[in-house]
Design a protein around this motif. Structure first.
Motif, PDB file in Angstrom:
ATOM      1  N   THR A  55       0.837  -1.195   0.000  1.00  0.00           N
ATOM      2  CA  THR A  55       0.000   0.000   0.000  1.00  0.00           C
ATOM      3  C   THR A  55       0.877   1.252   0.000  1.00  0.00           C
ATOM      4  O   THR A  55       2.076   1.187   0.294  1.00  0.00           O
ATOM      5  CB  THR A  55      -0.917   0.027   1.232  1.00  0.00           C
ATOM      6  OG1 THR A  55      -0.104   0.175   2.416  1.00  0.00           O
ATOM      7  CG2 THR A  55      -1.757  -1.245   1.339  1.00  0.00           C
ATOM      8  N   GLN A  56       0.272   2.388  -0.303  1.00  0.00           N
ATOM      9  CA  GLN A  56       1.036   3.643  -0.268  1.00  0.00           C
ATOM     10  C   GLN A  56       1.611   3.876   1.122  1.00  0.00           C
ATOM     11  O   GLN A  56       2.781   4.244   1.262  1.00  0.00           O
ATOM     12  CB  GLN A  56       0.151   4.819  -0.671  1.00  0.00           C
ATOM     13  CG  GLN A  56       0.893   6.149  -0.630  1.00  0.00           C
ATOM     14  CD  GLN A  56       0.060   7.295  -1.154  1.00  0.00           C
ATOM     15  OE1 GLN A  56      -0.720   7.141  -2.084  1.00  0.00           O
ATOM     16  NE2 GLN A  56       0.234   8.456  -0.567  1.00  0.00           N
ATOM     17  N   GLU A  57       0.796   3.658   2.161  1.00  0.00           N
ATOM     18  CA  GLU A  57       1.307   3.839   3.526  1.00  0.00           C
ATOM     19  C   GLU A  57       2.463   2.890   3.795  1.00  0.00           C
ATOM     20  O   GLU A  57       3.476   3.284   4.375  1.00  0.00           O
ATOM     21  CB  GLU A  57       0.199   3.624   4.553  1.00  0.00           C
ATOM     22  CG  GLU A  57       0.690   3.825   5.978  1.00  0.00           C
ATOM     23  CD  GLU A  57      -0.370   3.585   7.037  1.00  0.00           C
ATOM     24  OE1 GLU A  57       0.030   3.163   8.139  1.00  0.00           O
ATOM     25  OE2 GLU A  57      -1.563   3.816   6.789  1.00  0.00           O
ATOM     26  N   ARG A  59       4.574   1.577   1.740  1.00  0.00           N
ATOM     27  CA  ARG A  59       5.788   1.974   1.021  1.00  0.00           C
ATOM     28  C   ARG A  59       6.461   3.166   1.704  1.00  0.00           C
ATOM     29  O   ARG A  59       7.681   3.309   1.642  1.00  0.00           O
ATOM     30  CB  ARG A  59       5.460   2.292  -0.438  1.00  0.00           C
ATOM     31  CG  ARG A  59       5.118   1.028  -1.239  1.00  0.00           C
ATOM     32  CD  ARG A  59       4.956   1.301  -2.730  1.00  0.00           C
ATOM     33  NE  ARG A  59       3.832   2.172  -3.047  1.00  0.00           N
ATOM     34  CZ  ARG A  59       2.575   1.770  -3.206  1.00  0.00           C
ATOM     35  NH1 ARG A  59       2.270   0.501  -3.055  1.00  0.00           N
ATOM     36  NH2 ARG A  59       1.619   2.640  -3.506  1.00  0.00           N
ATOM     37  N   ASN A  60       5.661   4.023   2.363  1.00  0.00           N
ATOM     38  CA  ASN A  60       6.221   5.188   3.050  1.00  0.00           C
ATOM     39  C   ASN A  60       6.594   4.901   4.505  1.00  0.00           C
ATOM     40  O   ASN A  60       7.436   5.589   5.069  1.00  0.00           O
ATOM     41  CB  ASN A  60       5.225   6.355   2.989  1.00  0.00           C
ATOM     42  CG  ASN A  60       5.161   6.951   1.608  1.00  0.00           C
ATOM     43  OD1 ASN A  60       6.144   7.467   1.105  1.00  0.00           O
ATOM     44  ND2 ASN A  60       4.014   6.840   0.968  1.00  0.00           N
ATOM     45  N   LEU A  61       5.944   3.936   5.111  1.00  0.00           N
ATOM     46  CA  LEU A  61       6.239   3.507   6.478  1.00  0.00           C
ATOM     47  C   LEU A  61       6.353   1.980   6.446  1.00  0.00           C
ATOM     48  O   LEU A  61       5.405   1.275   6.742  1.00  0.00           O
ATOM     49  CB  LEU A  61       5.135   3.949   7.445  1.00  0.00           C
ATOM     50  CG  LEU A  61       5.282   3.499   8.901  1.00  0.00           C
ATOM     51  CD1 LEU A  61       6.536   4.077   9.530  1.00  0.00           C
ATOM     52  CD2 LEU A  61       4.049   3.879   9.697  1.00  0.00           C
ATOM     53  N   PRO A  62       7.515   1.487   6.038  1.00  0.00           N
ATOM     54  CA  PRO A  62       7.658   0.042   5.806  1.00  0.00           C
ATOM     55  C   PRO A  62       7.831  -0.780   7.095  1.00  0.00           C
ATOM     56  O   PRO A  62       8.774  -1.545   7.248  1.00  0.00           O
ATOM     57  CB  PRO A  62       8.890  -0.042   4.898  1.00  0.00           C
ATOM     58  CG  PRO A  62       9.703   1.150   5.274  1.00  0.00           C
ATOM     59  CD  PRO A  62       8.719   2.225   5.658  1.00  0.00           C
ATOM     60  N   THR A  91      -7.249   4.014   7.212  1.00  0.00           N
ATOM     61  CA  THR A  91      -6.282   5.073   6.961  1.00  0.00           C
ATOM     62  C   THR A  91      -6.201   5.954   8.203  1.00  0.00           C
ATOM     63  O   THR A  91      -6.819   5.669   9.217  1.00  0.00           O
ATOM     64  CB  THR A  91      -6.667   5.863   5.692  1.00  0.00           C
ATOM     65  OG1 THR A  91      -5.633   6.787   5.375  1.00  0.00           O
ATOM     66  CG2 THR A  91      -7.983   6.589   5.875  1.00  0.00           C
TER      67      THR A  91
END
Length: 168
Positions: A55-57, A59-62, A91
């Protein structure tokens, strides 16, 4: 009716994969607030799935966290006795929260928020509620909230003050 929104007081944010001393420190304050609150208490629960890293999240907070039905997804043990209403949110902010409050069908006297993290999910939910209910007093209890860092906690509090959310 007065509402207290307890945001994401989950194991993964307190002692789990994204836990911190700042989060652990507010647990007793949140317990006392919930126990003494004279109104409707609603808990939110950050909810992700096995595909989180795609998810986008993610990828930004792995850091996988709050995976549905995992131990880390659960509300912390100290608050479990006080949980009656829980909203699973996918979200940072719950887009369903304003409608859920409206559907109680009672005049909204005030809405107070506390929980984790001040600079991500608390601010997101506070802003959604302020937009949905511009004439309702919205408050965030800074002693019952913690951010990723002290600096980001304070930055979020200042941003909320700027849009007339009261900080206590």
């Amino acid at each position: 009716m007065k509402y207290l929104i307890v945001v994401d007081m989950q194991v993964d944010f307190i002692t789990g994969s994204l836990g911190s001393e700042l989060a652990t420190a507010i647990v007793p304050n949140v317990v006392e607030k919930v126990k003494s609150f004279d109104g409707k208490v609603i808990f939110t629960r950050d909810t992700h799935f096995e595909d989180y890293m795609n998810t986008q999240e993610g990828r930004n907070l792995p850091v996988p966290h709050c995976i549905k039905d995992s131990d880390g997804w659960q509300i912390c043990d100290e608050l479990k006795p006080y949980v009656s209403t829980v909203i699973d949110k996918l979200t940072f902010g719950s887009i369903d929260l304003p409608d859920i409050i409206k559907n109680y069908g009672e005049e909204i006297e005030s809405i107070e928020l506390c929980g984790l993290c001040t600079d991500i999910c608390v601010i997101s939910n506070a802003m959604l509620l302020k937009a949905a209910f511009p004439e309702v007093p919205i408050t965030v209890d800074s002693a019952c909230s913690a951010g990723v860092s002290v600096e980001s906690h304070n930055t979020a509090l200042n941003a909320m003050r700027a849009v007339q959310i009261e900080i206590i």
